[in-house]
Design a protein around this motif. Sequence first.
Motif, PDB file in Angstrom:
ATOM      1  N   THR A   1      -5.412   9.436   0.926  1.00  0.00           N
ATOM      2  CA  THR A   1      -5.823   8.785   2.185  1.00  0.00           C
ATOM      3  C   THR A   1      -6.846   7.681   1.932  1.00  0.00           C
ATOM      4  O   THR A   1      -6.730   6.569   2.452  1.00  0.00           O
ATOM      5  CB  THR A   1      -6.411   9.827   3.142  1.00  0.00           C
ATOM      6  OG1 THR A   1      -5.433  10.845   3.390  1.00  0.00           O
ATOM      7  CG2 THR A   1      -6.809   9.167   4.473  1.00  0.00           C
ATOM      8  N   LEU A   2      -7.864   8.025   1.148  1.00  0.00           N
ATOM      9  CA  LEU A   2      -8.876   7.015   0.822  1.00  0.00           C
ATOM     10  C   LEU A   2      -8.267   5.849   0.050  1.00  0.00           C
ATOM     11  O   LEU A   2      -8.606   4.680   0.268  1.00  0.00           O
ATOM     12  CB  LEU A   2     -10.008   7.652   0.008  1.00  0.00           C
ATOM     13  CG  LEU A   2     -10.880   8.672   0.751  1.00  0.00           C
ATOM     14  CD1 LEU A   2     -11.870   9.333  -0.220  1.00  0.00           C
ATOM     15  CD2 LEU A   2     -11.617   8.000   1.896  1.00  0.00           C
ATOM     16  N   PHE A   3      -7.371   6.167  -0.861  1.00  0.00           N
ATOM     17  CA  PHE A   3      -6.703   5.120  -1.626  1.00  0.00           C
ATOM     18  C   PHE A   3      -5.881   4.208  -0.707  1.00  0.00           C
ATOM     19  O   PHE A   3      -5.879   2.986  -0.850  1.00  0.00           O
ATOM     20  CB  PHE A   3      -5.811   5.746  -2.704  1.00  0.00           C
ATOM     21  CG  PHE A   3      -5.091   4.737  -3.541  1.00  0.00           C
ATOM     22  CD1 PHE A   3      -5.711   4.133  -4.625  1.00  0.00           C
ATOM     23  CD2 PHE A   3      -3.781   4.363  -3.237  1.00  0.00           C
ATOM     24  CE1 PHE A   3      -5.044   3.195  -5.399  1.00  0.00           C
ATOM     25  CE2 PHE A   3      -3.121   3.418  -3.997  1.00  0.00           C
ATOM     26  CZ  PHE A   3      -3.753   2.834  -5.081  1.00  0.00           C
ATOM     27  N   PHE A   4      -5.179   4.827   0.249  1.00  0.00           N
ATOM     28  CA  PHE A   4      -4.358   4.061   1.190  1.00  0.00           C
ATOM     29  C   PHE A   4      -5.214   3.094   2.005  1.00  0.00           C
ATOM     30  O   PHE A   4      -4.897   1.899   2.137  1.00  0.00           O
ATOM     31  CB  PHE A   4      -3.609   5.016   2.118  1.00  0.00           C
ATOM     32  CG  PHE A   4      -2.754   4.312   3.134  1.00  0.00           C
ATOM     33  CD1 PHE A   4      -1.454   3.950   2.838  1.00  0.00           C
ATOM     34  CD2 PHE A   4      -3.255   3.989   4.397  1.00  0.00           C
ATOM     35  CE1 PHE A   4      -0.664   3.292   3.770  1.00  0.00           C
ATOM     36  CE2 PHE A   4      -2.480   3.328   5.322  1.00  0.00           C
ATOM     37  CZ  PHE A   4      -1.172   2.984   5.008  1.00  0.00           C
ATOM     38  N   ILE A   5      -6.332   3.610   2.538  1.00  0.00           N
ATOM     39  CA  ILE A   5      -7.195   2.768   3.381  1.00  0.00           C
ATOM     40  C   ILE A   5      -7.804   1.624   2.561  1.00  0.00           C
ATOM     41  O   ILE A   5      -7.783   0.452   2.978  1.00  0.00           O
ATOM     42  CB  ILE A   5      -8.301   3.618   4.023  1.00  0.00           C
ATOM     43  CG1 ILE A   5      -7.683   4.626   5.004  1.00  0.00           C
ATOM     44  CG2 ILE A   5      -9.317   2.722   4.740  1.00  0.00           C
ATOM     45  CD1 ILE A   5      -8.673   5.637   5.540  1.00  0.00           C
ATOM     46  N   ALA A   6      -8.338   1.958   1.394  1.00  0.00           N
ATOM     47  CA  ALA A   6      -8.969   0.930   0.567  1.00  0.00           C
ATOM     48  C   ALA A   6      -7.952  -0.087   0.064  1.00  0.00           C
ATOM     49  O   ALA A   6      -8.182  -1.306   0.091  1.00  0.00           O
ATOM     50  CB  ALA A   6      -9.685   1.590  -0.623  1.00  0.00           C
ATOM     51  N   GLY A   7      -6.799   0.409  -0.365  1.00  0.00           N
ATOM     52  CA  GLY A   7      -5.765  -0.508  -0.865  1.00  0.00           C
ATOM     53  C   GLY A   7      -5.217  -1.409   0.218  1.00  0.00           C
ATOM     54  O   GLY A   7      -4.998  -2.614   0.005  1.00  0.00           O
ATOM     55  N   PHE A   8      -5.028  -0.834   1.434  1.00  0.00           N
ATOM     56  CA  PHE A   8      -4.505  -1.633   2.547  1.00  0.00           C
ATOM     57  C   PHE A   8      -5.480  -2.748   2.920  1.00  0.00           C
ATOM     58  O   PHE A   8      -5.086  -3.899   3.100  1.00  0.00           O
ATOM     59  CB  PHE A   8      -4.242  -0.724   3.746  1.00  0.00           C
ATOM     60  CG  PHE A   8      -3.686  -1.466   4.920  1.00  0.00           C
ATOM     61  CD1 PHE A   8      -2.328  -1.724   5.025  1.00  0.00           C
ATOM     62  CD2 PHE A   8      -4.522  -1.932   5.930  1.00  0.00           C
ATOM     63  CE1 PHE A   8      -1.807  -2.428   6.096  1.00  0.00           C
ATOM     64  CE2 PHE A   8      -4.017  -2.640   7.007  1.00  0.00           C
ATOM     65  CZ  PHE A   8      -2.651  -2.883   7.085  1.00  0.00           C
ATOM     66  N   ALA A   9      -6.765  -2.379   3.041  1.00  0.00           N
ATOM     67  CA  ALA A   9      -7.761  -3.388   3.413  1.00  0.00           C
ATOM     68  C   ALA A   9      -7.853  -4.478   2.358  1.00  0.00           C
ATOM     69  O   ALA A   9      -7.900  -5.681   2.682  1.00  0.00           O
ATOM     70  CB  ALA A   9      -9.127  -2.710   3.592  1.00  0.00           C
ATOM     71  N   PHE A  10      -7.849  -4.099   1.112  1.00  0.00           N
ATOM     72  CA  PHE A  10      -7.932  -5.082   0.026  1.00  0.00           C
ATOM     73  C   PHE A  10      -6.722  -6.020   0.045  1.00  0.00           C
ATOM     74  O   PHE A  10      -6.859  -7.245  -0.014  1.00  0.00           O
ATOM     75  CB  PHE A  10      -8.034  -4.351  -1.314  1.00  0.00           C
ATOM     76  CG  PHE A  10      -8.069  -5.275  -2.491  1.00  0.00           C
ATOM     77  CD1 PHE A  10      -9.239  -5.959  -2.821  1.00  0.00           C
ATOM     78  CD2 PHE A  10      -6.926  -5.486  -3.261  1.00  0.00           C
ATOM     79  CE1 PHE A  10      -9.258  -6.824  -3.905  1.00  0.00           C
ATOM     80  CE2 PHE A  10      -6.946  -6.353  -4.341  1.00  0.00           C
ATOM     81  CZ  PHE A  10      -8.112  -7.022  -4.661  1.00  0.00           C
TER      82      PHE A  10
ATOM     83  N   THR B   1       0.829  -1.211   0.000  1.00  0.00           N
ATOM     84  CA  THR B   1       0.000   0.000   0.000  1.00  0.00           C
ATOM     85  C   THR B   1       0.863   1.261   0.000  1.00  0.00           C
ATOM     86  O   THR B   1       0.546   2.236  -0.696  1.00  0.00           O
ATOM     87  CB  THR B   1      -0.937  -0.001   1.221  1.00  0.00           C
ATOM     88  OG1 THR B   1      -1.661  -1.226   1.263  1.00  0.00           O
ATOM     89  CG2 THR B   1      -1.935   1.156   1.137  1.00  0.00           C
ATOM     90  N   LEU B   2       1.927   1.257   0.794  1.00  0.00           N
ATOM     91  CA  LEU B   2       2.839   2.412   0.799  1.00  0.00           C
ATOM     92  C   LEU B   2       3.445   2.634  -0.582  1.00  0.00           C
ATOM     93  O   LEU B   2       3.578   3.781  -1.044  1.00  0.00           O
ATOM     94  CB  LEU B   2       3.939   2.201   1.841  1.00  0.00           C
ATOM     95  CG  LEU B   2       3.529   2.370   3.309  1.00  0.00           C
ATOM     96  CD1 LEU B   2       4.679   1.978   4.227  1.00  0.00           C
ATOM     97  CD2 LEU B   2       3.105   3.819   3.594  1.00  0.00           C
ATOM     98  N   PHE B   3       3.815   1.534  -1.217  1.00  0.00           N
ATOM     99  CA  PHE B   3       4.409   1.650  -2.538  1.00  0.00           C
ATOM    100  C   PHE B   3       3.417   2.231  -3.542  1.00  0.00           C
ATOM    101  O   PHE B   3       3.713   3.201  -4.268  1.00  0.00           O
ATOM    102  CB  PHE B   3       4.894   0.276  -3.008  1.00  0.00           C
ATOM    103  CG  PHE B   3       5.459   0.281  -4.401  1.00  0.00           C
ATOM    104  CD1 PHE B   3       6.701   0.846  -4.670  1.00  0.00           C
ATOM    105  CD2 PHE B   3       4.731  -0.260  -5.462  1.00  0.00           C
ATOM    106  CE1 PHE B   3       7.208   0.849  -5.964  1.00  0.00           C
ATOM    107  CE2 PHE B   3       5.234  -0.247  -6.744  1.00  0.00           C
ATOM    108  CZ  PHE B   3       6.473   0.299  -7.005  1.00  0.00           C
ATOM    109  N   THR B   4       2.206   1.662  -3.593  1.00  0.00           N
ATOM    110  CA  THR B   4       1.202   2.133  -4.552  1.00  0.00           C
ATOM    111  C   THR B   4       0.723   3.542  -4.219  1.00  0.00           C
ATOM    112  O   THR B   4       0.451   4.355  -5.109  1.00  0.00           O
ATOM    113  CB  THR B   4       0.000   1.174  -4.582  1.00  0.00           C
ATOM    114  OG1 THR B   4      -0.502   1.003  -3.255  1.00  0.00           O
ATOM    115  CG2 THR B   4       0.398  -0.186  -5.149  1.00  0.00           C
ATOM    116  N   THR B   5       0.633   3.842  -2.908  1.00  0.00           N
ATOM    117  CA  THR B   5       0.218   5.196  -2.516  1.00  0.00           C
ATOM    118  C   THR B   5       1.276   6.222  -2.912  1.00  0.00           C
ATOM    119  O   THR B   5       0.953   7.355  -3.328  1.00  0.00           O
ATOM    120  CB  THR B   5      -0.041   5.256  -1.004  1.00  0.00           C
ATOM    121  OG1 THR B   5      -1.015   4.283  -0.649  1.00  0.00           O
ATOM    122  CG2 THR B   5      -0.538   6.645  -0.590  1.00  0.00           C
ATOM    123  N   SER B   6       2.534   5.836  -2.774  1.00  0.00           N
ATOM    124  CA  SER B   6       3.618   6.733  -3.190  1.00  0.00           C
ATOM    125  C   SER B   6       3.515   7.044  -4.679  1.00  0.00           C
ATOM    126  O   SER B   6       3.699   8.209  -5.109  1.00  0.00           O
ATOM    127  CB  SER B   6       4.975   6.100  -2.883  1.00  0.00           C
ATOM    128  OG  SER B   6       5.104   5.877  -1.504  1.00  0.00           O
TER     129      SER B   6
END
Length: 348
Positions: A44-53, A20-25
Motif C-alpha cells: 500500500t505504501l509503495f503504491f501511494i509513493a510510486g503513484f505520486a512520484f 504503479t499497478l504494474f510495479t506494485t504487482s
Amino acid sequence: MTRKLRKSYRFAFRSSLYITLFTTSILVALLLFFEIENFILVPTLFFIAGFAFCFFIIQFRVERFIYKRVKKIYDDVTLLDVSDFQNYPITTDMATLTKEIEKFATNKKLEIETLKIRENYRKEFVGNVSHELKTPLFTVQGYILTLLDGAMEDKNIRKKYLNRAEKGVERLIYIVKDLDMITRLEAGDLNLDVEKFDIIELVQNVFDLLEMKAAKKKISLAFDMNYTKPILVAADKERIQQVLTNLIVNSIKYGREKGTTEISVENLIRNKVIVRVTDNGEGIEKDNIPRLFERFYRVDQSRTRKEGGSGLGLSIVKHIIEAHNEKIYVESEYGVGSEFSFTLEKVE
C-alpha cells in the motif's frame, strides 16, 4: 458549472496508475515469493509513493514537452507574448491554442478583406484624381497650343483663349487646395480655432455670399422661421462657414428651378444644437447615400462635372464636423429632396 479535469492531468493520472499497478504487482509477487511480513502495509505504501512520484514526473515532463512546442507556435503566429507562458502552464489540452489560432485566422481574414477594399478604393481614388486634374490640364494645354500655332496674332482670340486658360488654372488650384485641406484633416494636422459666435449670423453671411448663384436658378435661400435672438455656438467659425457653404452650394446644384433651400437651427439636447440644410431638389437614391462622403464620389457623373466643383466638398464637410467631435447626418428621398444636418456645441 464544474470545470473539467485538464487532459494533461488525466493523461498523467492514467499513465501513473498503469505504471504503479504494474510495479506494485511485481512487488506483491516478490513479497509472496519471499514470504515477507506486513504484506498489506508495504504494497500500500509503495503504491501511494510510486503513484505520486510517477504522477508528478509525468505531468512535469508533459508540460515541458508541450511548452516548448506550443511556445514555438505562439511565437510564430505572434498570438501571445512569451510572458504569458510564465503565468499559465501549458498542457496537452489544445483547446485554448486552437481557439487562439482560429481567432488569429479570422482576424487575418478580416484584415485581408479590409486591404482588398482599401486597394479598390485607392484605385478608384487615383482614377478620379487623374480625371479631375486631366480635364482642366488638357483644356489649358489646348488653348495654349492653339495660341502658339498662330492664334496669338489675333488680339481678340488671344484674350479670349487666355481668359479660358486662366479659368482652367483656377479650377486646378481649387482642386489642389481641396486635396491639401482634406489631407491635412485626415492627418489631424489642421488645428481648429474654436471661438464663440452666432450661428444665425453666420448662416445669413453665407446666404449673402451665395445669393447671386442661387438667383441664377431662381432658388430662394431662407430660414425656416424668424430668429430674433442669436444662437451662440463654440466652433471654428471659418470651418463651419465652409461647411455651410459646401452644403448650400450642393443644394443649389441639385435644386429645382424656383426651388427653396431652407436652414433651421434647433435645440437637440441641453448643450447641443442641430443645423439642418433642407432642399426640395431632385433627391438622392438610397444606394448612393452610403458613399456620399467619399472623396470624388459623384451621384450624377455627367451633370456634376458640368456644374463644376472638386468632388471633395462633402468629404471635407464630414472631416470638419468630425474634427469638432460632432456628427453629420443625411436624409433624402429621390424626387422629393434632401436634408443634411450636423450638430454643434451650444454655449450661453
